[in-house]
Design an enzyme around this catalytic site. Structure first.
Site, PDB file in Angstrom:
ATOM      1  N   ASP A 129       6.078  -5.112  -9.856  1.00 25.84           N
ATOM      2  CA  ASP A 129       5.843  -3.905 -10.646  1.00 25.84           C
ATOM      3  C   ASP A 129       5.765  -2.595  -9.857  1.00 25.84           C
ATOM      4  OD1 ASP A 129       5.773  -3.862 -13.278  1.00 25.84           O
ATOM      5  OD2 ASP A 129       3.574  -3.787 -13.476  1.00 25.84           O
ATOM      6  N   GLY A 130       4.824  -2.540  -8.898  1.00 29.29           N
ATOM      7  CA  GLY A 130       4.565  -1.311  -8.140  1.00 29.29           C
ATOM      8  C   GLY A 130       5.772  -0.904  -7.327  1.00 29.29           C
TER       9      GLY A 130
ATOM     10  N   ILE B 278       5.079 -14.258  -7.682  1.00 26.95           N
ATOM     11  CA  ILE B 278       4.721 -15.655  -7.977  1.00 26.95           C
ATOM     12  C   ILE B 278       4.119 -15.747  -9.374  1.00 26.95           C
ATOM     13  CG2 ILE B 278       4.328 -16.309  -5.573  1.00 26.95           C
ATOM     14  CD1 ILE B 278       1.261 -16.212  -6.254  1.00 26.95           C
ATOM     15  N   ASP B 279       3.666 -14.608  -9.929  1.00 27.65           N
ATOM     16  CA  ASP B 279       2.954 -14.631 -11.211  1.00 27.65           C
ATOM     17  C   ASP B 279       3.885 -14.861 -12.405  1.00 27.65           C
ATOM     18  OD1 ASP B 279       0.823 -13.876  -9.605  1.00 27.65           O
ATOM     19  OD2 ASP B 279       1.118 -11.745 -10.017  1.00 27.65           O
TER      20      ASP B 279
ATOM     21  N   LYS C 244       0.791  -1.231   0.000  1.00 26.81           N
ATOM     22  CA  LYS C 244       0.000   0.000   0.000  1.00 26.81           C
ATOM     23  C   LYS C 244       0.820   1.276   0.000  1.00 26.81           C
ATOM     24  CE  LYS C 244      -4.049  -1.836   2.252  1.00 26.81           C
ATOM     25  NZ  LYS C 244      -4.943  -1.761   3.385  1.00 26.81           N
TER      26      LYS C 244
ATOM     27  N   GLN D 143      -1.326 -20.384  -2.078  1.00 22.27           N
ATOM     28  CA  GLN D 143      -0.346 -20.504  -3.164  1.00 22.27           C
ATOM     29  C   GLN D 143       0.958 -19.769  -2.877  1.00 22.27           C
ATOM     30  OE1 GLN D 143      -2.686 -20.040  -7.189  1.00 22.27           O
ATOM     31  NE2 GLN D 143      -3.970 -19.341  -5.517  1.00 22.27           N
TER      32      GLN D 143
HETATM   33  O1  F6P Z   1       1.033 -10.712  -7.605  1.00 23.21           O
HETATM   34  C1  F6P Z   1       0.946 -11.773  -6.710  1.00 23.21           C
HETATM   35  C2  F6P Z   1      -0.480 -12.042  -6.324  1.00 23.21           C
HETATM   36  O2  F6P Z   1      -0.511 -13.144  -5.445  1.00 23.21           O
HETATM   37  C3  F6P Z   1      -1.415 -12.235  -7.500  1.00 23.21           C
HETATM   38  O3  F6P Z   1      -1.332 -13.521  -8.071  1.00 23.21           O
HETATM   39  C4  F6P Z   1      -2.744 -11.918  -6.866  1.00 23.21           C
HETATM   40  O4  F6P Z   1      -3.673 -11.466  -7.818  1.00 23.21           O
HETATM   41  C5  F6P Z   1      -2.395 -10.815  -5.900  1.00 23.21           C
HETATM   42  O5  F6P Z   1      -1.017 -10.927  -5.634  1.00 23.21           O
HETATM   43  C6  F6P Z   1      -3.167 -10.868  -4.626  1.00 23.21           C
HETATM   44  O6  F6P Z   1      -2.832  -9.746  -3.883  1.00 23.21           O
HETATM   45  P1  F6P Z   1      -3.153  -9.603  -2.327  1.00 23.21           P
HETATM   46  O7  F6P Z   1      -2.133 -10.408  -1.581  1.00 23.21           O
HETATM   47  O8  F6P Z   1      -3.051  -8.160  -2.081  1.00 23.21           O
HETATM   48  O9  F6P Z   1      -4.527 -10.164  -2.119  1.00 23.21           O
END
Ligand code: F6P
Length: 366
Positions: free
Chosen positions: A119-120, A142-143, A78, A291
C-alpha cells in the site's frame, strides 16, 4: 508507437515478502534476455532513489536467488520521499524531496522505475507517476489484502510457515493439555490466520472480520474437554478484536507511511482466558517475522516469476502508471490510481469461513 526504453530501475519498499527476489530475477532476466534493457536496482527502497544508491542487476547478480526470502535490494518501510524526514535549522521536519529522485532517475538515464511494494510503497509509485515518471507497480504483501489483485506473492509462503508451526504447537499442547493462543500476522485482514488455521487444524480461528467473545471460546474449550480432547489450539490474527473492543497496537513507527504496528492480542487473550479457564494452562505464542523469513514456496516462486515477467512485458508495451495484477487466474494490469485504498478482507460469509464452521472450527462468535 516506438518504445525507446533502454534502462530500467527496480526498487523494493515496505516490509519484505518471500518472492521479492524471484520477482527481481524474473524482471531482470526478461528485461535483458527478451528486450535487451539495462537494469539497475536501488537499495533500501526509495531511500536509495533519493541517495542515488544503486547496484547493477545482471544475469549473474540475480543468479541463485529464486528460492531465497528477503530482497537482495534491501528494503525500508520508512522513506516516503513525499514526506521525507530532514534536518533543518536543528529540527526534524517533513519535506517533499521527490524532485531529487526524479532528477536522479534522469541523470542516470533510467527510463522506467519498477516498484515492488504494498500500500504505502505503491502510493508513492502513484505519486511519482503523477509527476510524469514512467512507473510500473508490482503488488507485494504476505497479508494478501490488496483488493486490486487476486493473490499477492509471499502469502502462500506465510501460510505454509504458520501451518507448519501449528503442527509443532499441536504436539506440545497435547502433551501438557494446554490452551495455546498463536498470533499470526496480517494487519487488518485475517487471510493468513484463516488459511493457516484451516490447513493447520486449529480449533478456534479469530480474525479481524469476525469480532470474538471470550465466552464463546471458553465454551469451545469445554466442549473439547467433554469430547476427550483436553487441549485447544487458537489462531488469532494480530488485527482481531473482542466484540466492542479495539485492536491491540504494539508500536507506532512515526516516520512510516503506515505507522501502526499491530501485535499483542495473543497475550491479551491468553490473560483473559486464564481468568476463566481453571483446568488448563493458557499460553501465548507470537510467530512474528518468522512468517516472512526463509525460503519461498514453489507456488510463490512461480507466482513471483509470473509477476516479474509480466512487469517487463508491460514496460515494452508502454503500460506505465499501472500495476501488474492477477484477475481470475490471468495476468493483467490495473491503473495505480485504482489500486490505492482498495484493500480487501476476509468475507465473513464466504466459502472458507462457512466450510470451516461446518467442520466445527469456532470463530469465537457463537
Ligand atoms: O504487511 C506485512 C506485515 O508483515 C504485517 O503482517 C505486519 O503487521 C507488518 O508487516 C509488520 O511490519 P514490520 O516488519 O514493520 O514489523
Amino acid at each position: 508507437m516506438e518504445n525507446k526504453i533502454k534502462k530500467i530501475g527496480i526498487l523494493t519498499g515496505g516490509g519484505d515478502a518471500p518472492g521479492l527476489n524471484a520477482v527481481i530475477r524474473a524482471i531482470t532476466r526478461t528485461a535483458i534476455l527478451k528486450y535487451g534493457y539495462e537494469v539497475i536496482g536501488y537499495k533500501f527502497g526509495y531511500r536509495g532513489l533519493y541517495n542515488n544508491d544503486f547496484m547493477p542487476l545482471t544475469l549473474d547478480s540475480v543468479s541463485g536467488i529464486l528460492h531465497k526470502g528477503g530482497t537482495i535490494l534491501y528494503s525500508s518501510n520508512k522513506d516516503n520521499l513525499f514526506e521525507y524526514l530532514v534536518e533543518e535549522d536543528g529540527k526534524t521536519v517533513k519535506k517533499d524531496v521527490s524532485d531529487v529522485a526524479v532528477e536522479n532517475l534522469k541523470n542516470e538515464g533510467v527510463d522506467v522505475l519498477v516498484v515492488l511494494g504494498g500500500d504505502g510503497t505503491l502510493t508513492s509509485a502513484r505519486d511519482f507517476a503523477r509527476k510524469g515518471v514512467k512507473v510500473i507497480g508490482v503488488p507485494k504483501t504476505i497479508d494478501n489484502d490488496l483488493g486490486a489483485t487476486d493473490i499477492t506473492f509471499g502469502f502462500d509462503t506465510a501460510v505454509s510457515i504458520v501451518t507448519e508451526l501449528l503442527g509443532r504447537i499441536h504436539t506440545t499442547a497435547e502433551s501438557h493439555h494446554r490452551v495455546m493462543v498463536v498470533e499470526a500476522m496480517g494487519r487488518n485482514a485475517g487471510f493468513i490466520a484463516l488459511h493457516a488455521g484451516i490447513a493447520g487444524s486449529a480449533d478456534v480461528i479469530l480474525i479481524p472480520e469476525i469480532p470474538y467473545n471470550v465466552d464463546s471460546i471458553v465454551k469451545r474449550v469445554k466442549e473439547r474437554d467433554e469430547h476427550g480432547q483436553p487441549f485447544t489450539i487458537i489462531v488469532v490474527a494480530e488485527g482481531a478484536t473482542e466484540k466492542g473492543g479495539e485492536v491491540v497496537v504494539n508500536k507506532i513507527v512515526e516516520d512510516s507511511p503506515d505507522p501502526i504496528r499491530l501485535g499483542g492480542i495473543a497475550n491479551k487473550l491468553a490473560n483473559d482466558l486464564e481468568k476463566v479457564i481453571k483446568n488448563h494452562e493458557v499460553r501465548s505464542v507470537v510467530l512474528g517475522h518468522v512468517q516472512r523469513g526463509g525460503d519461498t514456496t514453489p507456488y510463490d516462486r512461480i507466482l513471483s516469476t509470473r509477476y516479474g515477467a509480466e512487469a517487463a512485458d508491460m514496460i515494452a508495451e508502454g503500460k506505465f502508471g499501472n500495476m501488474v495484477c492477477i484477475r481470475d487466474g490471468h495476468m493483467s494490469s490495473v491503473s495505480l490510481e485504482e489500486v490505492i485504498g482498495s484493500n480487501k478482507s476476509v468475507d465473513p460469509k464466504g466459502e472458507l469461513v462457512r466450510i470451516a464452521k461446518n467442520i466445527g472450527i469456532s470463530f469465537g462468535d457463537e
